[in-house]
Design an enzyme around this catalytic site. Structure first.
Site, mmCIF file in Angstrom:
data_model
loop_
_atom_site.group_PDB
_atom_site.id
_atom_site.type_symbol
_atom_site.label_atom_id
_atom_site.label_comp_id
_atom_site.label_asym_id
_atom_site.label_seq_id
_atom_site.Cartn_x
_atom_site.Cartn_y
_atom_site.Cartn_z
ATOM 1 C CG ASP A 8 -1.818 1.346 1.309
ATOM 2 O OD1 ASP A 8 -2.291 1.580 0.311
ATOM 3 O OD2 ASP A 8 -2.184 1.751 2.518
ATOM 4 C CD GLU A 69 -4.857 1.213 -2.882
ATOM 5 O OE1 GLU A 69 -5.842 0.841 -2.663
ATOM 6 O OE2 GLU A 69 -4.286 2.152 -2.237
ATOM 7 C CG ASP A 141 -0.736 3.079 6.091
ATOM 8 O OD1 ASP A 141 -1.430 3.818 5.049
ATOM 9 O OD2 ASP A 141 -0.719 3.866 7.146
#
Length: 176
Positions: A8, A69, A141
């Site tokens: 992420d 992502e 996160d």
């Protein structure tokens, strides 16, 4: 059994999550955050920290594939550019270690983990905890990174029966 790294990305905090895909589900291996500092460090210094941090995670746990992502267009174009640069640092770290790399939108990750692309962060975290049998909440996160790893595991397993499990595009990056 395949080790999968989920990333992420962020210019201040980059989450990572490592899971082992057993073929019958995923098992938690590790997760955490790469923090670049809250000071006014130059962007190139923060990107170097992201790059080195991701390489260290790869060398420590030995994943063979990585999910990351995709950038979404935020209201603030400068933030989106910095996020894209942090993604680039993480992707280069994975590519240098010859990882198979796939990219997912936030909606794809939420759909794969929580069953709906409109899930909020708390719903995603609860599903990550349930699927990986975690007893404590991971950092937000890190939770997002674990969700990305789970999404990648699910996507890989659904592609294998169609003969696409080893599909690669130029540079080892899958575009799904």
């Amino acid at each position: 059994m395949t080790l999968i790294l989920g990333i992420d990305p962020g210019s201040r905090i980059t989450g990572y999550g490592v899971v082992r895909d057993t073929g019958r589900g995923c098992v938690y291996v590790a997760s955490g955050c790469i923090r670049t500092g809250t000071g006014s460090g130059e962007l190139h210094e923060r990107l170097q920290i992201v790059y080195r941090g991701v390489r260290e995670v790869i060398k420590t746990y030995g994943p063979v594939t990585m999910g990351i992502e995709k950038v979404f267009m935020a209201r603030n174009a400068d933030s989106a550019l910095k996020l894209g640069q942090a993604r680039g640092a993480a992707i280069v770290a994975g590519a240098e270690e010859a990882l198979e790399i796939a990219e997912y939108t936030a909606t794809q990750v939420k759909q794969a983990v929580a069953g709906t692309g409109g899930a909020n962060k708390e719903q995603v975290m609860m599903m990550v905890m349930h699927l990986l049998k975690l007893t404590q909440k991971p950092q937000i996160d890190a939770s997002d990174a674990l969700a990305i790893a789970l999404c990648h595991a699910h996507t890989r397993s659904s592609l294998i029966p169609h003969g696409l499990g080893t599909a690669r595009s130029r540079g080892g990056r899958l575009r799904l």
